[in-house]
Design a protein around this motif. Structure first.
Motif, short mmCIF file in Angstrom:
data_model
loop_
_atom_site.label_atom_id
_atom_site.label_comp_id
_atom_site.label_asym_id
_atom_site.label_seq_id
_atom_site.Cartn_x
_atom_site.Cartn_y
_atom_site.Cartn_z
N THR A 104 0.81 -1.22 0.00
CA THR A 104 0.00 0.00 0.00
C THR A 104 0.84 1.27 0.00
O THR A 104 0.30 2.37 -0.03
CB THR A 104 -0.93 0.02 1.22
OG1 THR A 104 -0.12 0.06 2.42
CG2 THR A 104 -1.81 -1.22 1.26
N LYS A 105 2.17 1.13 0.03
CA LYS A 105 3.04 2.29 0.06
C LYS A 105 3.24 2.82 -1.37
O LYS A 105 3.89 2.19 -2.19
CB LYS A 105 4.39 1.92 0.69
CG LYS A 105 4.29 1.52 2.16
CD LYS A 105 5.65 1.14 2.73
CE LYS A 105 5.53 0.72 4.19
NZ LYS A 105 6.85 0.30 4.75
N ASN A 106 2.69 3.98 -1.63
CA ASN A 106 2.71 4.51 -2.99
C ASN A 106 4.06 5.07 -3.40
O ASN A 106 4.26 5.43 -4.56
CB ASN A 106 1.63 5.58 -3.14
CG ASN A 106 0.24 4.99 -3.11
OD1 ASN A 106 0.02 3.88 -3.56
ND2 ASN A 106 -0.70 5.73 -2.55
N ASN A 107 5.01 5.15 -2.45
CA ASN A 107 6.34 5.64 -2.83
C ASN A 107 7.19 4.53 -3.44
O ASN A 107 8.29 4.79 -3.94
CB ASN A 107 7.06 6.21 -1.60
CG ASN A 107 7.29 5.16 -0.51
OD1 ASN A 107 6.37 4.41 -0.18
ND2 ASN A 107 8.49 5.11 0.03
N HIS A 110 5.62 -0.17 -8.22
CA HIS A 110 4.57 -1.18 -8.06
C HIS A 110 4.84 -2.43 -8.89
O HIS A 110 4.25 -2.64 -9.96
CB HIS A 110 3.21 -0.59 -8.43
CG HIS A 110 2.76 0.50 -7.51
ND1 HIS A 110 2.38 0.25 -6.21
CD2 HIS A 110 2.64 1.83 -7.67
CE1 HIS A 110 2.03 1.38 -5.62
NE2 HIS A 110 2.19 2.36 -6.48
#
Length: 477
Positions: A104-107, A110
């Motif tokens: 869930t960490k958008n940094n 992906h």
């Protein structure tokens, strides 16, 4: 793809990728193509030029246009071991939770969690549908919602599935906050803590995490690139004491296989024979690469032993938390318990999805998405093969969906690779969490749902170089 020439190009591309048009086959002339589809000559020319730019056709001066199959490099498929099956607890819940939180960490880049790029989400169509739904909503839509789900959405799903040959009554559908919540309700209703559920592995780590959190044991059976061991499935249904199986037969995560209709029908018969319920997670079925959506086991279930589950999180957006489970007459006596366990779903989201389906915008989105996914997944495969060219790599060839399963040399430990990737701001999922006994510890799963950007290409290069360095140093990780 709103223009006519783009839609026509997509249809031809589908036929090429599915083998309906073969290499070297001549296409009809531009003039005949324009007459066939009632379009201008310029539109026909734009269609062929787009296909040519995509490398799918080529032109011979004064002769015409011909099909050109992309020259893809192939590698061996992953090897899958046999192993004994026994009831056991999922042993790595803390690691499962850690990996889920990292997704869930958008940094991070992906490459881990299986999700679509925001660029593939039909945002404008969604916005219009939600606005229309709110405009035509009734006062009662702003009160506590029906815990079974809004009737408009259940009716829309009935209509949508019927187009693909799947017929389920609106009264059998329960709307949930996604697929995992649907699975949770069904598992808690059909089984008790400490009881066993049969699962093929390697298996989606999120399902294993759910089973661990619900304190259910698992009985693993071997899965491979063509499916899973049905003889073992029958044996465990008969002798393990498990009351349910949790399986995906359409584009399973992480292997991407799709069982045949005959195999699905056999599973439905086995469920009846041994009175063992099938909890069917069909979340990837609409992410097929062809134009025909594969049917689920539920289609062949005549005796009510298959509980059909899914959501739109993989075909529409991971942020759109709307899913479902579908019961049968056999389970009507459990309806109060299921209603009690289910959590009411945001009504505007339900109504927005119902409008998206009724307006045909969802169907149009799927038609565009399928070809894009097929092309994108193969782009990933080819880039990974090229980048790992000097490494003994095995890679799956999904029939649908967008998860990639990489098998690396045995010396490579997926958990070490995962922690290294995290340090590089890259998110992957280590194979160790897809089963027990570290069976898949030299494997990783990657997400191909985002465009193969320069950033993602660089991330894959970093991973390949790490593997290369480990092998060159002869480290026994």
């Amino acid at each position: 793809m709103g223009f006519q020439y783009q839609k026509l190009a997509q249809q031809i591309a589908h036929k090429i990728y599915l083998g309906e048009l073969v290499a070297g086959q001549k296409l009809i002339s531009l003039r005949d193509f324009s007459k066939l589809h009632h379009i201008s000559l310029n539109t026909a020319k734009s269609c062929y030029e787009l296909l040519e730019a995509q490398g799918l056709i080529y032109v011979k001066p004064k002769t015409g246009y011909f099909v050109q199959i992309p020259k893809n490099v192939q590698v061996d498929l992953p090897q899958h071991m046999d192993f004994s099956s026994e009831a056991r607890e999922v042993s790595n819940l803390d690691l499962q939770i850690e990996i889920q939180e990292a997704s869930t960490k958008n940094n991070l880049i992906h490459l881990g969690s299986i999700q679509l790029s925001p660029n593939l989400v039909p945002v404008d169509a969604l916005r219009r549908s939600i606005q229309r739904a709110l405009k035509h909503s009734k006062p009662e839509d702003f009160l506590y919602s029906n815990k079974q789900g809004h009737l408009h959405l259940r009716e829309a799903l009935v209509q949508h599935w019927a187009e693909d040959g799947l017929f389920i009554s609106k009264d059998d559908i329960f709307i949930t906050n996604g697929c995992l919540p649907a699975l949770s309700v069904v598992i808690q209703t059909l089984t008790k803590e400490g009881e066993s559920i049969i699962v093929p592995t390697p298996n989606f780590n999120g399902q294993l995490q759910l089973l661990a959190s619900l304190k259910r044991k698992i009985v693993e059976i071997p899965a491979y690139h063509e499916g899973f061991d049905l003889a073992r499935l029958e044996y465990e249904m008969k002798y393990s004491g498990a009351k349910a199986c949790l399986i995906t037969v359409n584009y399973q995560n992480p292997l991407g296989f799709c069982l045949s209709n005959e195999e699905k029908q056999r599973i439905a018969k086995l469920a009846k024979q041994y009175e063992c319920y099938i909890i069917e997670d069909d979340i990837y079925a609409e992410c097929c690469f062809g134009s025909i959506r594969p049917l689920p086991i539920r289609h062949w279930d005549e005796d009510g032993y298959v509980i059909y589950c899914g959501s739109v999180s993989k075909s529409l957006s991971s942020a759109y938390r709307v899913g479902w489970f579908c019961i049968s007459q056999r389970l009507l006596h459990l309806r109060p318990q299921m209603i009690n366990l289910n959590v009411s779903v945001n009504t505007p989201l339900q109504l927005g999805l119902a409008d998206l389906i009724h307006s045909r915008a969802y169907r149009e989105h799927l038609n565009r998405l399928r070809l894009k996914l097929m092309q994108q997944v193969e782009q990933y495969r080819q880039y990974i093969i090229q980048t790992f060219t000097d490494i003994d790599l095995r890679l799956n060839q999904p029939e649908g969906g967008y998860s990639l399963w990489l098998q690396l040399p045995e010396k490579i430990k997926s958990l070490d690779m995962y922690y290294f990737a995290q340090q590089q701001n890259i998110n992957i999922v280590p194979g160790i969490v897809f089963g027990e006994d570290e069976k898949y510890n030299n494997c990783i799963r990657l997400n191909a749902g985002h465009e193969l950007s320069t950033e993602i290409q660089q991330a894959i290069q970093i991973l390949a170089q790490w593997v290369r360095t480990k092998l060159e140093n002869g480290e026994d990780n």
